[in-house]
Design an enzyme around this catalytic site. Sequence first.
Site, PDB file in Angstrom:
ATOM      1  N   HIS A 267      30.000  37.595  69.196  1.00  0.00           N
ATOM      2  CA  HIS A 267      29.692  36.157  69.319  1.00  0.00           C
ATOM      3  C   HIS A 267      28.677  35.802  68.227  1.00  0.00           C
ATOM      4  O   HIS A 267      29.061  35.585  67.074  1.00  0.00           O
ATOM      5  CB  HIS A 267      29.189  35.897  70.738  1.00  0.00           C
ATOM      6  CG  HIS A 267      29.091  34.472  71.153  1.00  0.00           C
ATOM      7  ND1 HIS A 267      29.528  33.425  70.380  1.00  0.00           N
ATOM      8  CD2 HIS A 267      28.602  33.902  72.290  1.00  0.00           C
ATOM      9  CE1 HIS A 267      29.316  32.288  71.018  1.00  0.00           C
ATOM     10  NE2 HIS A 267      28.749  32.548  72.185  1.00  0.00           N
ATOM     11  N   HIS A 306      39.734  33.589  64.449  1.00  0.00           N
ATOM     12  CA  HIS A 306      39.040  32.886  65.530  1.00  0.00           C
ATOM     13  C   HIS A 306      39.987  32.721  66.698  1.00  0.00           C
ATOM     14  O   HIS A 306      41.189  32.520  66.493  1.00  0.00           O
ATOM     15  CB  HIS A 306      38.564  31.507  65.045  1.00  0.00           C
ATOM     16  CG  HIS A 306      37.486  30.930  65.899  1.00  0.00           C
ATOM     17  ND1 HIS A 306      37.749  30.219  67.036  1.00  0.00           N
ATOM     18  CD2 HIS A 306      36.135  30.989  65.785  1.00  0.00           C
ATOM     19  CE1 HIS A 306      36.601  29.853  67.585  1.00  0.00           C
ATOM     20  NE2 HIS A 306      35.611  30.309  66.846  1.00  0.00           N
ATOM     21  N   ASP A 362      31.024  32.241  60.384  1.00  0.00           N
ATOM     22  CA  ASP A 362      30.114  33.339  60.054  1.00  0.00           C
ATOM     23  C   ASP A 362      30.336  33.933  58.671  1.00  0.00           C
ATOM     24  O   ASP A 362      29.550  34.758  58.224  1.00  0.00           O
ATOM     25  CB  ASP A 362      30.266  34.463  61.090  1.00  0.00           C
ATOM     26  CG  ASP A 362      29.720  34.029  62.430  1.00  0.00           C
ATOM     27  OD1 ASP A 362      28.644  33.420  62.439  1.00  0.00           O
ATOM     28  OD2 ASP A 362      30.377  34.280  63.450  1.00  0.00           O
TER      29      ASP A 362
HETATM   30  N1  CMC Z   1      40.682  41.132  60.363  1.00  0.00           N
HETATM   31  C1  CMC Z   1      41.900  41.715  60.410  1.00  0.00           C
HETATM   32  N2  CMC Z   1      42.810  41.477  61.360  1.00  0.00           N
HETATM   33  C2  CMC Z   1      42.479  40.613  62.322  1.00  0.00           C
HETATM   34  C3  CMC Z   1      41.228  39.953  62.343  1.00  0.00           C
HETATM   35  C4  CMC Z   1      40.322  40.232  61.297  1.00  0.00           C
HETATM   36  N3  CMC Z   1      39.135  39.647  61.270  1.00  0.00           N
HETATM   37  N4  CMC Z   1      41.164  39.131  63.418  1.00  0.00           N
HETATM   38  C5  CMC Z   1      42.334  39.255  64.042  1.00  0.00           C
HETATM   39  N5  CMC Z   1      43.128  40.159  63.392  1.00  0.00           N
HETATM   40  C6  CMC Z   1      44.504  40.522  63.731  1.00  0.00           C
HETATM   41  C7  CMC Z   1      44.542  41.465  64.926  1.00  0.00           C
HETATM   42  O1  CMC Z   1      44.504  42.819  64.498  1.00  0.00           O
HETATM   43  C8  CMC Z   1      45.848  41.078  65.541  1.00  0.00           C
HETATM   44  O2  CMC Z   1      46.888  41.654  64.777  1.00  0.00           O
HETATM   45  P1  CMC Z   1      48.229  42.246  65.499  1.00  0.00           P
HETATM   46  O3  CMC Z   1      48.888  41.027  66.095  1.00  0.00           O
HETATM   47  O4  CMC Z   1      48.992  42.900  64.408  1.00  0.00           O
HETATM   48  O5  CMC Z   1      47.721  43.203  66.543  1.00  0.00           O
HETATM   49  C9  CMC Z   1      45.927  39.567  65.344  1.00  0.00           C
HETATM   50  O6  CMC Z   1      45.155  39.324  64.170  1.00  0.00           O
HETATM   51  C10 CMC Z   1      45.364  38.740  66.513  1.00  0.00           C
HETATM   52  O7  CMC Z   1      44.034  39.199  66.782  1.00  0.00           O
HETATM   53  P2  CMC Z   1      43.313  39.143  68.205  1.00  0.00           P
HETATM   54  O8  CMC Z   1      42.279  40.220  68.238  1.00  0.00           O
HETATM   55  O9  CMC Z   1      44.332  39.108  69.287  1.00  0.00           O
HETATM   56  O10 CMC Z   1      42.631  37.736  68.116  1.00  0.00           O
HETATM   57  P3  CMC Z   1      41.469  37.194  69.098  1.00  0.00           P
HETATM   58  O11 CMC Z   1      41.686  35.741  69.245  1.00  0.00           O
HETATM   59  O12 CMC Z   1      41.361  38.003  70.356  1.00  0.00           O
HETATM   60  O13 CMC Z   1      40.146  37.501  68.262  1.00  0.00           O
HETATM   61  C11 CMC Z   1      38.230  37.280  66.917  1.00  0.00           C
HETATM   62  C12 CMC Z   1      39.361  36.540  67.650  1.00  0.00           C
HETATM   63  C13 CMC Z   1      37.273  36.259  66.323  1.00  0.00           C
HETATM   64  C14 CMC Z   1      37.430  38.158  67.923  1.00  0.00           C
HETATM   65  C15 CMC Z   1      38.861  38.166  65.809  1.00  0.00           C
HETATM   66  O14 CMC Z   1      39.571  37.365  64.891  1.00  0.00           O
HETATM   67  C16 CMC Z   1      37.811  39.020  65.086  1.00  0.00           C
HETATM   68  O15 CMC Z   1      37.487  40.122  65.573  1.00  0.00           O
HETATM   69  N6  CMC Z   1      37.289  38.539  63.926  1.00  0.00           N
HETATM   70  C17 CMC Z   1      36.234  39.246  63.231  1.00  0.00           C
HETATM   71  C18 CMC Z   1      34.893  39.007  63.935  1.00  0.00           C
HETATM   72  C19 CMC Z   1      34.363  37.634  63.676  1.00  0.00           C
HETATM   73  O16 CMC Z   1      34.363  37.142  62.554  1.00  0.00           O
HETATM   74  N7  CMC Z   1      33.858  36.998  64.750  1.00  0.00           N
HETATM   75  C20 CMC Z   1      33.246  35.645  64.645  1.00  0.00           C
HETATM   76  C21 CMC Z   1      34.023  34.639  65.411  1.00  0.00           C
HETATM   77  S1  CMC Z   1      33.470  32.970  65.112  1.00  0.00           S
HETATM   78  C22 CMC Z   1      31.874  32.884  65.818  1.00  0.00           C
HETATM   79  C23 CMC Z   1      31.833  32.458  67.249  1.00  0.00           C
HETATM   80  O17 CMC Z   1      32.545  31.515  67.640  1.00  0.00           O
HETATM   81  O18 CMC Z   1      31.020  33.042  67.995  1.00  0.00           O
END
Ligand code: CMC
Length: 428
Positions: A267, A306, A362
């Site tokens: 987060h 996101h 971020d």
């Molecule tokens: N780099 C590479 N691949 C990614 C990333 C990334 N940053 N984010 C998602 N993916 C891929 C993931 O591997 C999955 O691929 P597949 O369908 O082949 O398995 C697909 O995209 C969907 O990902 P998910 O994990 O199901 O997506 P989510 O909605 O659960 O996760 C997230 C959202 C923000 C946690 C994730 O994108 C992430 O870990 N990003 C990096 C951390 C980050 O920057 N966090 C800050 C978020 S914004 C601040 C806030 O609001 O607090």
Amino acid sequence: MADTLTITDNRTGKQYDVPVEDGVIRTTDLRQIKSGPEDPGLMTYDPAFMNTASCRSAITFIDGDKGILEYRGYPIEQLAEHSSYLETAYLILNGELPTEAQLTSWTAETTQHTMLHEYVKKLMEGFRYDAHPMGVFLSTVGAFSTFYPEAKNIFDEPARKKQIRRLIAKVPTIAAYAFRHSTGWPYNQPDNDLSFTGNFLNMLFRMTELKYKPDPVLERALDVLFILHVDHEQNCSTSAMRGIGSSHVDPYSAMAGAAAALYGPLHGGANEAVLRMLNEIGHVDKVPAFIKRVKAGEGRLMGFGHRIYKSYDPRAKIIKRTADEVFEVTGKNPLLEIALELERIALQDDYFVSRKLYPNVDFYSGLIYQAMKFPVTMFPVLFAIPRTAGWIAQWEEMILDSEQKISRPRQIYTGSARRDYVPVAKRS
Ligand code: CMC
């Protein structure tokens, strides 16, 4: 025809009509669907609240596909360009932009409350010399409930509004003291002649000079970053604020929990992870190899992707512009070149394009904070200061919402069936 959903229960062959209002059904309407007399009724299963609305809210609107973020109907781009953090906080808390007179008195009221009680200072001094500022921040916010016991009168409007002003005004002071504590420097008193962010910079960075003069570009950049972080509807920390607040505890105790939720790396800690990643990559030449590793599933591109935004995060666009202005003053952050190259490659690469992964808030904010000489441990605290306005607005909306009750999700029990107690001597 009325907006209803017809459900056929194939276990019994019975049909049910469930009203659809504002695009949602009430899950309690499903309780009438029973497979037999013993069945307590149908529930929904939604770990991590992927598709469950837990409230009605008039505060923040997000369209993740189109990359739209609005506070009380005003686009974030317009607020970032024309408004200030204090004005935006007023808007978020009261629903309307203030008149000139209202803004003047709101600014005066929040400025009057910036000082901390000497015992709060003593409490903060008790933390270890190397205490993480976010741990100090959230503990001190929680301790406020002991300094202002009248805060438990949450349905007494004047008392509630007083705690709101106190929180908005005092969080920068707590944050600055937490920072000064971690550096071993004496705490600086607030200077009410300065703007909200100017005073914050004063409390953080004033050394021996008698009057601190904030750099106007950095003062404004911080104000813009604060505007961008005010609210983001039902995210993890806001849900924590609402969930804890639903027990009718005082707002300081609820906000300590919200700040704790923000502390987590998924987060409020993601911009720190971006900096670590950029340092690890080390040079633009190494970017293609890093992207290859991410695509092979060996780690994530931090600051990308996101849960809600499936296009460019509108906050990231504004932050990128702000970064250019800050670097004019501070000199370029050497990691910027790597960040730009990462973004350039990722935005053309099918892996990221097909998954709709774009830079989020971020990706560039950490670079700005670092250029402004903030240590990474301060990053979540910098997030918490403006998010205070969002947390309190959401908390107040929740406690005044007659549909809300104490937050209490259901579960699917997966443990043992009933069994009898076995005395310890008889256990194998
Ligand atoms: N780099 C590479 N691949 C990614 C990333 C990334 N940053 N984010 C998602 N993916 C891929 C993931 O591997 C999955 O691929 P597949 O369908 O082949 O398995 C697909 O995209 C969907 O990902 P998910 O994990 O199901 O997506 P989510 O909605 O659960 O996760 C997230 C959202 C923000 C946690 C994730 O994108 C992430 O870990 N990003 C990096 C951390 C980050 O920057 N966090 C800050 C978020 S914004 C601040 C806030 O609001 O607090």
